[in-house]
Design a protein around this motif. Sequence first.
Motif, PDB file in Angstrom:
ATOM      1  N   ARG A  57       0.834  -1.195   0.000  1.00 15.34           N
ATOM      2  CA  ARG A  57       0.000   0.000   0.000  1.00 15.34           C
ATOM      3  C   ARG A  57       0.876   1.256   0.000  1.00 15.34           C
ATOM      4  N   ALA A  58       0.277   2.369  -0.373  1.00 21.26           N
ATOM      5  CA  ALA A  58       0.980   3.644  -0.283  1.00 21.26           C
ATOM      6  C   ALA A  58       1.229   3.986   1.181  1.00 21.26           C
ATOM      7  N   THR A  59       2.256   4.781   1.417  1.00 20.25           N
ATOM      8  CA  THR A  59       2.559   5.253   2.768  1.00 20.25           C
ATOM      9  C   THR A  59       2.519   6.770   2.788  1.00 20.25           C
ATOM     10  N   GLN A  60       2.759   7.317   3.967  1.00 20.29           N
ATOM     11  CA  GLN A  60       2.787   8.777   4.065  1.00 20.29           C
ATOM     12  C   GLN A  60       3.838   9.378   3.142  1.00 20.29           C
ATOM     13  N   MET A  61       4.907   8.652   2.892  1.00 16.42           N
ATOM     14  CA  MET A  61       5.961   9.162   2.019  1.00 16.42           C
ATOM     15  C   MET A  61       5.820   8.656   0.589  1.00 16.42           C
ATOM     16  N   VAL A  62       5.546   7.367   0.413  1.00 15.95           N
ATOM     17  CA  VAL A  62       5.662   6.721  -0.903  1.00 15.95           C
ATOM     18  C   VAL A  62       4.283   6.548  -1.535  1.00 15.95           C
ATOM     19  N   MET A  63       4.153   7.014  -2.762  1.00 21.41           N
ATOM     20  CA  MET A  63       2.898   6.931  -3.498  1.00 21.41           C
ATOM     21  C   MET A  63       2.939   5.884  -4.619  1.00 21.41           C
ATOM     22  N   ASN A  64       4.076   5.784  -5.297  1.00 24.87           N
ATOM     23  CA  ASN A  64       4.133   5.004  -6.540  1.00 24.87           C
ATOM     24  C   ASN A  64       5.388   4.136  -6.578  1.00 24.87           C
ATOM     25  N   ARG A  65       5.171   2.844  -6.726  1.00 28.23           N
ATOM     26  CA  ARG A  65       6.291   1.923  -6.909  1.00 28.23           C
ATOM     27  C   ARG A  65       6.222   1.237  -8.273  1.00 28.23           C
ATOM     28  N   GLU A  66       5.285   1.670  -9.102  1.00 30.91           N
ATOM     29  CA  GLU A  66       5.116   1.081 -10.431  1.00 30.91           C
ATOM     30  C   GLU A  66       6.101   1.755 -11.388  1.00 30.91           C
ATOM     31  N   PHE A  67       7.361   1.289 -11.345  1.00 29.35           N
ATOM     32  CA  PHE A  67       8.419   1.785 -12.227  1.00 29.35           C
ATOM     33  C   PHE A  67       8.627   0.778 -13.352  1.00 29.35           C
ATOM     34  N   PRO A  68       9.138   1.214 -14.497  1.00 29.72           N
ATOM     35  CA  PRO A  68       9.581   0.236 -15.497  1.00 29.72           C
ATOM     36  C   PRO A  68      10.659  -0.663 -14.879  1.00 29.72           C
ATOM     37  N   VAL A  69      10.574  -1.949 -15.131  1.00 30.99           N
ATOM     38  CA  VAL A  69      11.515  -2.887 -14.517  1.00 30.99           C
ATOM     39  C   VAL A  69      12.899  -2.697 -15.150  1.00 30.99           C
ATOM     40  N   PRO A  70      13.898  -2.350 -14.349  1.00 31.14           N
ATOM     41  CA  PRO A  70      15.241  -2.166 -14.915  1.00 31.14           C
ATOM     42  C   PRO A  70      15.943  -3.499 -15.097  1.00 31.14           C
ATOM     43  N   GLY A  71      17.011  -3.479 -15.827  1.00 27.04           N
ATOM     44  CA  GLY A  71      17.818  -4.687 -15.957  1.00 27.04           C
ATOM     45  C   GLY A  71      18.622  -4.947 -14.690  1.00 27.04           C
ATOM     46  N   LEU A 181      17.192   2.606  -0.571  1.00 30.69           N
ATOM     47  CA  LEU A 181      18.567   3.048  -0.800  1.00 30.69           C
ATOM     48  C   LEU A 181      18.630   3.788  -2.134  1.00 30.69           C
ATOM     49  N   PHE A 182      19.010   5.063  -2.070  1.00 29.98           N
ATOM     50  CA  PHE A 182      19.215   5.887  -3.259  1.00 29.98           C
ATOM     51  C   PHE A 182      20.712   5.913  -3.544  1.00 29.98           C
ATOM     52  N   GLY A 183      21.138   5.259  -4.594  1.00 25.16           N
ATOM     53  CA  GLY A 183      22.565   5.175  -4.911  1.00 25.16           C
ATOM     54  C   GLY A 183      22.893   5.861  -6.226  1.00 25.16           C
ATOM     55  N   TYR A 184      22.629   7.137  -6.298  1.00 30.21           N
ATOM     56  CA  TYR A 184      22.721   7.876  -7.556  1.00 30.21           C
ATOM     57  C   TYR A 184      24.064   8.562  -7.769  1.00 30.21           C
ATOM     58  N   GLY A 185      25.041   8.265  -6.893  1.00 33.96           N
ATOM     59  CA  GLY A 185      26.312   8.955  -7.042  1.00 33.96           C
ATOM     60  C   GLY A 185      26.108  10.453  -6.924  1.00 33.96           C
ATOM     61  N   HIS A 186      26.679  11.189  -7.881  1.00 33.54           N
ATOM     62  CA  HIS A 186      26.517  12.642  -7.889  1.00 33.54           C
ATOM     63  C   HIS A 186      25.529  13.097  -8.957  1.00 33.54           C
ATOM     64  N   ASP A 187      24.715  12.192  -9.439  1.00 35.62           N
ATOM     65  CA  ASP A 187      23.670  12.554 -10.387  1.00 35.62           C
ATOM     66  C   ASP A 187      22.459  13.023  -9.583  1.00 35.62           C
ATOM     67  N   LEU A 189      20.196  15.489  -9.804  1.00 36.03           N
ATOM     68  CA  LEU A 189      18.892  15.767 -10.398  1.00 36.03           C
ATOM     69  C   LEU A 189      18.165  14.486 -10.774  1.00 36.03           C
ATOM     70  N   LYS A 190      18.892  13.453 -11.190  1.00 35.65           N
ATOM     71  CA  LYS A 190      18.263  12.166 -11.475  1.00 35.65           C
ATOM     72  C   LYS A 190      17.703  11.555 -10.190  1.00 35.65           C
ATOM     73  N   CYS A 191      18.446  11.699  -9.101  1.00 40.14           N
ATOM     74  CA  CYS A 191      17.951  11.200  -7.808  1.00 40.14           C
ATOM     75  C   CYS A 191      16.646  11.896  -7.438  1.00 40.14           C
ATOM     76  N   LEU A 192      16.600  13.210  -7.572  1.00 42.98           N
ATOM     77  CA  LEU A 192      15.380  13.945  -7.246  1.00 42.98           C
ATOM     78  C   LEU A 192      14.222  13.538  -8.141  1.00 42.98           C
ATOM     79  N   LYS A 193      14.510  13.377  -9.429  1.00 40.97           N
ATOM     80  CA  LYS A 193      13.443  13.033 -10.365  1.00 40.97           C
ATOM     81  C   LYS A 193      12.818  11.693  -9.998  1.00 40.97           C
ATOM     82  N   ASP A 194      13.631  10.718  -9.621  1.00 42.40           N
ATOM     83  CA  ASP A 194      13.085   9.419  -9.233  1.00 42.40           C
ATOM     84  C   ASP A 194      12.429   9.462  -7.859  1.00 42.40           C
ATOM     85  N   PHE A 195      12.924  10.347  -6.976  1.00 40.18           N
ATOM     86  CA  PHE A 195      12.241  10.541  -5.694  1.00 40.18           C
ATOM     87  C   PHE A 195      10.822  11.048  -5.926  1.00 40.18           C
ATOM     88  N   TYR A 196      10.671  12.022  -6.831  1.00 41.63           N
ATOM     89  CA  TYR A 196       9.330  12.542  -7.128  1.00 41.63           C
ATOM     90  C   TYR A 196       8.454  11.462  -7.755  1.00 41.63           C
TER      91      TYR A 196
END
Length: 806
Positions: A57-71, A181-187, A189-196
Amino acid sequence: MNTTTQERQPLPQHLRLTSEPAASSGAVIQGECYRFTILTPALIRMEYSLQGVFEDRATQMVMNREFPVPGFQVTDLGNRLEVITDRLHLTYDKAPFSRHGLRVKVRNESGHLMSVWHYGDTAQDLGGTARTLDNADGAIPLEPGLLSLAGYTVVDDSASLLLEADGTVQPREKEGKDLYLFGYGHDYLKCLKDFYRLCGRTPLLPRYALGNWWSRYYRYSEEEYMTLIERFEEEQLPFSVAVMDMDWHLVDIDPKFGSGWTGYTWNRELFPDPQRFLAWLHDKGLRVTLNVHPADGVRAFEEPYLSIAAELGLDPEQGEAVEFDITDPRFLQAYFKFLHHPLEAEGVDFWWIDWQQGGITRVPGLDPLWMLNHYHYLDSRRRGRRPLTFSRYAGLGSHRYPVGFSGDTIITWESLDFQPYFTANASNSGYGWWSHDIGGHMGGYLDDELALRWVQFGVFSPLLRLHSSASPFNSKEPWRFNRIAEEAMKDSLRLRHRLLPYLYTMNRYASRDGLPLVQPMYYHHADHREAYEVPNQYYFGTELIACPITQPVHARTGVAEFKAWLPEGKWIDFFNGRVYDGGRRLSLYRTLEHIPVLAKAGAIIPMTDLTEYTSSVENPQQLEVRVFAGASGQFQLWEDAGDTAEDRDEQWCLTGMDLEWGTPEAVFTIHPAQGNTGAVPQRRSWKLVFSGCAETGVTVIAGGGAIAAETGYDEASHTLTVTVPELGVTEPLKVTLITARVAVNRVEEESFALLNRAQIRFGQKEQIYRLVKEAAGPAAALAALASQDLEPSLYGALCEIVSARL
């Protein structure tokens, strides 16, 4: 909200937040007591439950976990599991999560190892934001953010409550671990985009929210407030939001009812006809928000008491208070139905939720501030307009409920000095729309220069809301300050209004593309150490860098210093047209009139042309476009109706603009408007201001043919202005600068102006000026100045002028 599933009452549809909380099955790796969900190559959800119960279920923080499945690759060695993506390498011993049993190696975009996280490690992140600046007098501690130099952060969502599909909030039934775990290195803006994407995007603000807000904690009467608004009109000071602090309601009440902080009954001594007053404000083009402190519930003296008490089954004859209990669905719905909806029918546009009573409710772990933000925001969309609330920050995920009220700061230079960093750093938590008490709220001291610098920062902050305490000596009307501060404040408020077309485009980028308006320098220069060493410097949208001045001017030179770092390339001061070569640290010095705001070469900034004054926030018929010389650039001006209930593609109108900077000529083109052209005026006039360029001839072509246009060049600010009469918005406009050259800085003239103001001996002025004039280039001038044993502020300001171009 503490009822069982059978007893739970579903909430109305408008109080339910759409979500996609279940991840694709192909992204899940599950064992008896563990589950890993590979959301992206750099984002992994890690769950552990002794009972083998996992949450979809969604939580107070997390709304969407339906991401394209990565390799990813999975290797199961019996007693050890390994999961490998392009960016992460997870190793797990299938036991309860432990430091020796669960680790993740983080690689950067090039595939090189950056760091290793072991379960329990706390990353030294770059910091996030804080719940409030109440009583802050300078810096305060910040909560953790999403970004770190180590390349990873871990967010613990284990204690977050669950959002049911029926709109209610429920505690988790089983204990366990739920980590991201957010492991985006120094990218970054990509980290923020996926957080949103994970937690919900930042909503689009209504256009009016980006203008100037008037607010004061003061016992206004209707007549006083109306007189003030009319004075603003006379002074041609545009405001778009009228804020009414708590004295709109009854505050002097019988002590048997408690305090007067909570109230829902108009003080008719001050506002004899509230509906008439609100209608008058609307006629003036203002939206209205009222302050509420809901903690004390509804007491028997309130006008809505009888209705809400009957609704909730209380005996009105007993005068029993309706206790505030945001966890009770029946109270929640009655709270809106009887307390807020009637006032909205009178003309209240949105609510200032001023919760200051801590985080305790009947449901363990449930913060009433979060609940208020969540449901107020959802309820505000009920009327078919763009949702909006005004409240304090309540943790990660709060970006879904803009805008933020940062609280009651102390009026000191120390408080101002902290706010640029605090504002930019909040983007590390995905929180982009802070509204500060511009000018500070209370305490402290009167300092006209401090008040001015705060307003100048406010222009280049997410929202500009003037505010102050009830002290008769503390208010932010510009005419209450000395003449220099007054005029500069007025110019600042007008500039904020002029920037609305630019700001509204950035509003779309924040919502659609995960790009906060205010961004720390390291978002775009992560591998430059200097980008981390200028905490008060930030990108303001895609085109500008802001450097708010937060210290007084030097008494003898009349300038204040900002220690800046400019990235590679050419940069042009937004106000004075001075051209800088980047790729270095340098100190910028400014008089009281302006702060350093730098546009990159090729920047394009659409603005409202206020030659004919207007306080309207509608898409303007008269547009000014600032175009900065020295490089090619492009800009997409996005406009819609400004306050629609939903944000749909078909509602938008796009006007493309681009600058081709070449040799010998430069061509600036405004392309025909596309999409929903009905959202904008059908004809527009254009004032095109080319900054940082040398004087040149121009040709203007509109609709395929040459037209006459008024031109003028200002040597002092290096600006060429081309004024084009009204054209249809679907007609192309092309302006050619026949000789495209970046302006040469006026070193002698600027040095003279600085020395002319300096409070030093005349003979010394003459000697310094002679050295500058006679020097054979910047290096020689700098060497000569270094030999003069000058006061540091004067020496630094002269060095800036002489060496802006190397």
